[in-house]
Scaffold this motif. Structure first.
Motif, PDB file in Angstrom:
ATOM      1  N   GLY A   8       0.785  -1.230   0.000  1.00 47.50           N
ATOM      2  CA  GLY A   8       0.000   0.000   0.000  1.00 47.50           C
ATOM      3  C   GLY A   8       0.816   1.277   0.000  1.00 47.50           C
ATOM      4  N   ALA A   9       2.144   1.170  -0.160  1.00 44.12           N
ATOM      5  CA  ALA A   9       3.006   2.361  -0.160  1.00 44.12           C
ATOM      6  C   ALA A   9       2.785   3.228  -1.401  1.00 44.12           C
ATOM      7  CB  ALA A   9       4.472   1.938  -0.077  1.00 44.12           C
ATOM      8  N   GLY A  10       2.202   2.632  -2.440  1.00 39.03           N
ATOM      9  CA  GLY A  10       1.942   3.390  -3.667  1.00 39.03           C
ATOM     10  C   GLY A  10       2.795   2.945  -4.844  1.00 39.03           C
ATOM     11  N   LYS A  11       3.384   1.765  -4.747  1.00 35.12           N
ATOM     12  CA  LYS A  11       4.309   1.301  -5.785  1.00 35.12           C
ATOM     13  C   LYS A  11       3.589   1.053  -7.120  1.00 35.12           C
ATOM     14  CE  LYS A  11       5.616  -2.304  -3.334  1.00 35.12           C
ATOM     15  NZ  LYS A  11       4.617  -2.138  -2.236  1.00 35.12           N
ATOM     16  N   THR A  12       2.475   0.316  -7.047  1.00 32.10           N
ATOM     17  CA  THR A  12       1.728   0.047  -8.285  1.00 32.10           C
ATOM     18  C   THR A  12       1.171   1.353  -8.845  1.00 32.10           C
ATOM     19  OG1 THR A  12       1.170  -2.183  -7.552  1.00 32.10           O
ATOM     20  CG2 THR A  12      -0.234  -1.233  -9.258  1.00 32.10           C
ATOM     21  N   SER A  13       0.704   2.226  -7.953  1.00 32.24           N
ATOM     22  CA  SER A  13       0.152   3.507  -8.411  1.00 32.24           C
ATOM     23  C   SER A  13       1.218   4.359  -9.095  1.00 32.24           C
ATOM     24  CB  SER A  13      -0.438   4.269  -7.225  1.00 32.24           C
ATOM     25  OG  SER A  13      -1.443   3.499  -6.607  1.00 32.24           O
ATOM     26  N   LEU A  14       2.458   4.287  -8.586  1.00 33.06           N
ATOM     27  CA  LEU A  14       3.567   5.008  -9.234  1.00 33.06           C
ATOM     28  C   LEU A  14       3.724   4.520 -10.673  1.00 33.06           C
ATOM     29  CD1 LEU A  14       6.280   6.664  -9.228  1.00 33.06           C
ATOM     30  CD2 LEU A  14       7.360   4.626  -8.269  1.00 33.06           C
ATOM     31  N   LEU A  15       3.749   3.203 -10.859  1.00 32.30           N
ATOM     32  CA  LEU A  15       3.939   2.651 -12.205  1.00 32.30           C
ATOM     33  C   LEU A  15       2.741   2.956 -13.103  1.00 32.30           C
ATOM     34  CD1 LEU A  15       5.595  -0.806 -11.397  1.00 32.30           C
ATOM     35  CD2 LEU A  15       6.683   1.364 -11.977  1.00 32.30           C
ATOM     36  N   MET A  16       1.544   2.837 -12.547  1.00 30.29           N
ATOM     37  CA  MET A  16       0.347   3.148 -13.344  1.00 30.29           C
ATOM     38  C   MET A  16       0.326   4.642 -13.691  1.00 30.29           C
ATOM     39  SD  MET A  16      -0.926   0.259 -13.735  1.00 30.29           S
ATOM     40  CE  MET A  16      -2.638   0.242 -14.210  1.00 30.29           C
ATOM     41  N   GLY A  17       0.849   5.466 -12.771  1.00 30.52           N
ATOM     42  CA  GLY A  17       0.960   6.903 -13.036  1.00 30.52           C
ATOM     43  C   GLY A  17       1.932   7.185 -14.175  1.00 30.52           C
ATOM     44  N   ILE A  18       3.068   6.503 -14.165  1.00 26.16           N
ATOM     45  CA  ILE A  18       4.040   6.690 -15.255  1.00 26.16           C
ATOM     46  C   ILE A  18       3.397   6.315 -16.590  1.00 26.16           C
ATOM     47  CG2 ILE A  18       6.241   5.885 -16.217  1.00 26.16           C
ATOM     48  CD1 ILE A  18       7.201   5.499 -13.271  1.00 26.16           C
ATOM     49  N   MET A  19       2.629   5.217 -16.600  1.00 28.36           N
ATOM     50  CA  MET A  19       1.967   4.775 -17.843  1.00 28.36           C
ATOM     51  C   MET A  19       0.779   5.663 -18.221  1.00 28.36           C
ATOM     52  SD  MET A  19       3.866   2.287 -18.685  1.00 28.36           S
ATOM     53  CE  MET A  19       3.069   1.700 -20.182  1.00 28.36           C
ATOM     54  N   HIS A  20       0.408   6.573 -17.314  1.00 31.81           N
ATOM     55  CA  HIS A  20      -0.794   7.412 -17.480  1.00 31.81           C
ATOM     56  C   HIS A  20      -2.053   6.554 -17.626  1.00 31.81           C
ATOM     57  CE1 HIS A  20      -1.960  11.774 -18.805  1.00 31.81           C
ATOM     58  NE2 HIS A  20      -2.577  11.366 -17.714  1.00 31.81           N
ATOM     59  N   ALA A  21      -2.054   5.434 -16.885  1.00 35.68           N
ATOM     60  CA  ALA A  21      -3.209   4.536 -16.886  1.00 35.68           C
ATOM     61  C   ALA A  21      -4.161   4.899 -15.757  1.00 35.68           C
ATOM     62  CB  ALA A  21      -2.740   3.096 -16.742  1.00 35.68           C
ATOM     63  N   VAL A  22      -3.770   5.866 -14.931  1.00 37.20           N
ATOM     64  CA  VAL A  22      -4.625   6.383 -13.861  1.00 37.20           C
ATOM     65  C   VAL A  22      -4.545   7.913 -13.902  1.00 37.20           C
ATOM     66  CG1 VAL A  22      -4.387   4.400 -12.301  1.00 37.20           C
ATOM     67  CG2 VAL A  22      -2.678   6.227 -12.231  1.00 37.20           C
ATOM     68  N   SER A  23      -5.455   8.554 -13.165  1.00 42.86           N
ATOM     69  CA  SER A  23      -5.473  10.004 -13.113  1.00 42.86           C
ATOM     70  C   SER A  23      -4.244  10.509 -12.348  1.00 42.86           C
ATOM     71  CB  SER A  23      -6.764  10.434 -12.412  1.00 42.86           C
ATOM     72  OG  SER A  23      -6.692  11.795 -12.096  1.00 42.86           O
ATOM     73  N   ARG A  24      -3.466  11.393 -12.975  1.00 43.92           N
ATOM     74  CA  ARG A  24      -2.252  11.866 -12.300  1.00 43.92           C
ATOM     75  C   ARG A  24      -1.853  13.258 -12.779  1.00 43.92           C
ATOM     76  NH1 ARG A  24       0.906  12.269 -16.855  1.00 43.92           N
ATOM     77  NH2 ARG A  24       1.878  10.392 -17.698  1.00 43.92           N
ATOM     78  N   THR A  25      -1.023  13.923 -11.953  1.00 44.44           N
ATOM     79  CA  THR A  25      -0.416  15.187 -12.351  1.00 44.44           C
ATOM     80  C   THR A  25       1.073  15.074 -12.095  1.00 44.44           C
ATOM     81  OG1 THR A  25      -0.690  16.130 -10.145  1.00 44.44           O
ATOM     82  CG2 THR A  25      -2.466  16.535 -11.723  1.00 44.44           C
ATOM     83  N   GLY A  26       1.822  16.041 -12.629  1.00 48.76           N
ATOM     84  CA  GLY A  26       3.274  16.033 -12.462  1.00 48.76           C
ATOM     85  C   GLY A  26       3.946  16.075 -13.812  1.00 48.76           C
ATOM     86  N   LYS A  27       5.286  16.008 -13.769  1.00 51.34           N
ATOM     87  CA  LYS A  27       6.043  16.131 -15.010  1.00 51.34           C
ATOM     88  C   LYS A  27       6.887  14.878 -15.237  1.00 51.34           C
ATOM     89  CE  LYS A  27       9.129  19.267 -17.426  1.00 51.34           C
ATOM     90  NZ  LYS A  27      10.094  20.346 -17.302  1.00 51.34           N
ATOM     91  N   LEU A  28       6.818  14.348 -16.439  1.00 47.01           N
ATOM     92  CA  LEU A  28       7.633  13.189 -16.804  1.00 47.01           C
ATOM     93  C   LEU A  28       8.409  13.515 -18.066  1.00 47.01           C
ATOM     94  CD1 LEU A  28       4.782  11.829 -15.552  1.00 47.01           C
ATOM     95  CD2 LEU A  28       6.051   9.785 -16.105  1.00 47.01           C
TER      96      LEU A  28
END
Ligand code: ATP
Length: 233
Positions: free
Chosen positions: A39-59
């Motif tokens: 639950g630390a957010g590891k999968t969410s980090l990867l899904m965020g990089i793939m833009h498969a979930v709602s996210r903000t930030g710069k890549l």
């Protein structure tokens, strides 16, 4: 040099914030690790990089801003994800599962990549007609990683590849990843257990409650209290 630079990444699921302003760099040609508890957010980090979930930030990938690219364009730009649940098609053959990783390519190119995968892991070629669902969990993980390699990515991201595997199976995953690393491919390895990370990663980030709470060599992290703090909360 960094192949992927992430600045202030936030991932939210409605009212739940899973990633809270992560700054992370993936060094070119190296295996970068991310360690974190459940639950630390590891999968969410990867899904965020793939833009498969709602996210903000710069890549930024190799100098190109991919922040607003959609998932399909991110895949096209050369990032491949090997998901935690592997997502193989159980009734399809090993070979057909692998070919899905090169579905965008001409058949001739796909065949060439298949030959490379079989050279790396010969038993996959010997058993290529068998349904993937008949394989052990460890063997399925090797198929899933090989499928990600079929797209010939610039960056391969692995979500807990050792999860649920026996020590022998983890060793096989490690050997495959060591070969991948030797070939110079850039890897982002996300894990809950330190064992693979200890063998493969030079630089390791520690994630807790959606934040980076440490970034160091694995030796320094193991020597510090950071890991036990991150795991025990
Ligand atoms: P694990 O090791 O269990 O896979 P993780 O480090 O990958 O954990 P995430 O799966 O990214 O963690 O979850 C981070 C947080 O986001 C958790 O609090 C989780 O409950 C929450 N979360 C994850 N997916 C969703 C979702 N689809 N909807 C709402 N909350 C979610």
């Amino acid at each position: 040099m960094e192949l992927l630079t992430i600045t202030d990444l936030r991932v939210t699921y409605g009212a739940v914030t899973a990633v809270r302003g992560v700054e992370l760099g993936v060094a070119s040609g190296e295996v970068t690790g991310v360690l974190g508890a459940n639950g630390a957010g590891k999968t969410s980090l990867l899904m965020g990089i793939m833009h498969a979930v709602s996210r903000t930030g710069k890549l930024v990938l190799d100098g190109t801003d991919i922040s607003s690219s959609d998932t399909r364009d991110i895949v096209r730009s050369g990032i491949a994800l090997c998901p935690q649940d592997r997502r193989l098609f159980a009734s399809m053959s090993i070979e057909d599962n692998l070919l899905l990783g090169a579905a965008q390519e001409k058949p001739r190119v796909a065949r060439q990549r298949l030959a490379e995968v079989y050279e790396r892991t010969p038993w996959l070629g010997q058993r290529s007609r068998e349904p993937a669902g008949r394989l052990s969990g460890g063997q399925q993980q090797l198929v899933a990683i090989s499928r990600a390699l079929m797209s010939e990515p610039r960056l391969i991201m692995l979500d807990e590849p050792s999860s649920g595997l026996s020590p022998v199976a983890v060793h096989e995953v490690r050997e495959l990843l060591e070969g991948v690393a030797r070939s110079g491919l850039t890897v982002l390895l996300v894990e809950q257990n330190t064992s693979l990370v200890q063998h493969l990663c030079s630089s390791v980030y520690v994630l807790a409650e959606g934040r980076v709470v440490g970034h160091d060599t694995i030796a320094n992290l193991v020597a510090s209290d950071l890991l036990s703090d991150a795991y025990l909360g």
